[in-house]
Design an enzyme around this catalytic site. Sequence first.
Site: not given
Length: 220
Positions: A27, A82-84
Amino acid sequence: MKIFLDTANLDEIREAASLGVVDGVTTNPSLLARETGDPEAILVEICKTVNGPISGEVVATDAEGMIGEGRHLASLHENVVVKIPCIEEGLKATRVLAGEGKRVNMTLIFSPTQALLAAKAGARYVSPFVGRLDDVATQGMELVADIIQIFDHYDFDCEVLAASLRHPLHVVEAARMGADIVTMPMSVFQKLLKHPLTDIGLKRFLDDWEKVKAQMAARA
Ligand code: E4P
């Protein structure tokens, strides 16, 4: 090769997951903004629907903020990754979160050097954006190929997640290159299965079988 869906729409995710070939979901803030309801609740529901890595993205742009948001996202469900974004502060945050055993998907990757730095910082996934490069007249798939070639020389615990895919040929090319993962919107996922000759062939088989049944009934 693992197949991820690039959507936050639960109906789409449930429908695709029912086929048994979806390994994860990505997402981003834009995708979540298209849905109604609490984004965190949606993320948790996605995690319960697909038992695999589910990327939720931080929106802070400083390392401290990213670390705080990353810890919170990871605490929502064990499937959360965790998207960073791949910026300086993102590298710092990735190093810290990876050190705590949290999985980071480094996103918005547009060059091989960004992918290399992301892997060195401890990212578990790197997401080169193929379609957005194609949009600016640059061969997005070449970036995926470059990253795979570079990673092949080393021992990073980092998977290449080909993202921003716009059509089935992107998926085919990624598979031929040996990308670990592809993520795509539902519209592309649906096209992976469809073939008119399959539909025509199936109709012919079933029509012929009806004729056999009719002949058997006439003989009885
Ligand atoms: C990946 O994780 C991103 O969410 C996504 O693939 C972006 O795709 P887009 O370029 O079609 O928005």
